[in-house]
Design a protein around this motif. Sequence first.
Motif, PDB file in Angstrom:
ATOM      1  N   VAL A 305     -10.629  17.036-127.576  1.00 35.48           N
ATOM      2  CA  VAL A 305      -9.715  16.434-126.254  1.00 35.48           C
ATOM      3  C   VAL A 305      -9.692  15.324-126.096  1.00 35.48           C
ATOM      4  CG1 VAL A 305      -9.312  19.033-125.020  1.00 35.48           C
ATOM      5  CG2 VAL A 305     -10.960  16.888-124.377  1.00 35.48           C
ATOM      6  N   VAL A 306     -11.056  14.370-125.980  1.00 36.78           N
ATOM      7  CA  VAL A 306     -11.247  13.493-125.366  1.00 36.78           C
ATOM      8  C   VAL A 306      -9.821  12.560-126.486  1.00 36.78           C
ATOM      9  CG1 VAL A 306     -12.460  11.179-125.794  1.00 36.78           C
ATOM     10  CG2 VAL A 306     -13.533  13.663-124.561  1.00 36.78           C
ATOM     11  N   GLY A 307     -10.031  12.391-127.509  1.00 36.51           N
ATOM     12  CA  GLY A 307      -9.225  11.472-128.509  1.00 36.51           C
ATOM     13  C   GLY A 307      -7.884  11.264-127.989  1.00 36.51           C
ATOM     14  N   ARG A 308      -7.426  12.552-127.401  1.00 35.01           N
ATOM     15  CA  ARG A 308      -5.593  12.794-127.287  1.00 35.01           C
ATOM     16  C   ARG A 308      -5.803  12.197-125.875  1.00 35.01           C
ATOM     17  NH1 ARG A 308      -6.250  17.205-129.936  1.00 35.01           N
ATOM     18  NH2 ARG A 308      -6.235  18.486-128.657  1.00 35.01           N
ATOM     19  N   ALA A 309      -6.570  12.503-124.814  1.00 37.16           N
ATOM     20  CA  ALA A 309      -6.254  12.452-123.819  1.00 37.16           C
ATOM     21  C   ALA A 309      -7.356  11.972-122.912  1.00 37.16           C
ATOM     22  CB  ALA A 309      -6.143  13.670-123.220  1.00 37.16           C
ATOM     23  N   LEU A 310      -8.377  11.180-122.964  1.00 39.34           N
ATOM     24  CA  LEU A 310      -9.305  10.186-122.739  1.00 39.34           C
ATOM     25  C   LEU A 310      -9.495  10.323-121.272  1.00 39.34           C
ATOM     26  CD1 LEU A 310     -12.322   9.006-123.217  1.00 39.34           C
ATOM     27  CD2 LEU A 310     -10.906   6.877-123.874  1.00 39.34           C
TER      28      LEU A 310
END
Length: 433
Positions: A305-310
Amino acid sequence: MSTSVTTGTTGTTGTTGTGVSGPSSTTPPVTDRPGPAATAPPGSPWRSWLAVIGLALGVFSFVTTETLPIGLLPSIAEGTKVSLGSAGFLVTGFAVLAAVTAAPLTALTGRVDRKWLLVGLMVLYVAGNFMAAAVSGYALLLTARLIVALAHGVFWSIAVSIAVRLVPERHAVRATSVVLGGISLASVAGTPLGTAVGQSAGWHAAFVCVGFLGFLVLAASLLFMPALPAKGSGSLAALRHVLRHRALRVAVGVTALIMSGHFLAFTYVAPFLEEVTGVRPSLVGALLLVFGAAGLAGNFGAGAVVGRALRASIIGCTGLLAVVMGVMYAGGASGPLALTMLVCWGVLYAALPVALQTWVMRLVPEESEAASSLYVAAFNGAIGVGSFIGGLIIDSNGPRLAMIVAGAFALAAMLTTAVFGRAGGEAPQRAGS
């Protein structure tokens, strides 16, 4: 530093999200969008991922080594004929030296090929741990620990930036989560196993074991790591450059806040579980293993999820940690509730290093290692600050109050990210420009 870092979409900002007007900036804000095309990573894919796994083993090794004396303090103190407090400096002194030297040493080695810098760091790691295994006096043992601490700060500063250079840009966050997974794995297996070896065969044997771990990382570096020419300036000017980056200072500040809060509470989680929750001392170790296992899940879940919603990931994790701390404070006397919160705590905490490291790497891609060294300094400094504040609270008010104070730190980290984390701020000028 590396063009393969997921840097976000470059653009310009005229006015920051905090109302500060400034010149146009080519440094991106914290963003969830994919970055521009990157150069192809060196080497074949399978060799690259084996090198990434080697870096994860390096993280596992360094974290295990850093915390190894904690479970062996009585036997080390007895064997070296010093007090428990002096023996404890083998841990706190290690963390302080790593925090103080990470940034300048990383900057000064900025022109060294990263493969050979990594090899040199692992040689120091192996030498320091085997020295610790061979000596019997406190002064020499402390010296051995400080040798490893010098390598520790630099390794942490370069490990993730090396990993994202080894893989295609679309896999940068995944590589970050794999490397940082070594933290949770050390909590689950490394430190408990090292303590068990030290208690059964003596603390010298524990240092021998972690020394052999370093040999494995050294071998992986030599066999699988391609040549990675340095892209840094190789001088302290790189630090001056990144320190002028306003958004990076925000990211480092958030790191200091949330990690201070975590270690404020977690350092004294055992007395909390025993005195507030009523857990038998014999079960505390098992609950900490549950915490570490939950951390493994949180670490690898973060990669999805970090790559899409840091930015949302950081706000969500810090905000939920504040809630967890509040629930522990208010309802920690309930065994099932405390266990549930401990699992949630493990998941949320382990996701944060992935998100925070990714944030730092995106902000200053041209000097990513210098930027990471400030993150490492903040992280290690937070261990000492949080533990110190927690100790004062425990001594004066008991372990329950530590939870709500830790929650306040987490809430401050969430608000700082929400208010100041959106904009990249003014573009820093390069040193000497």
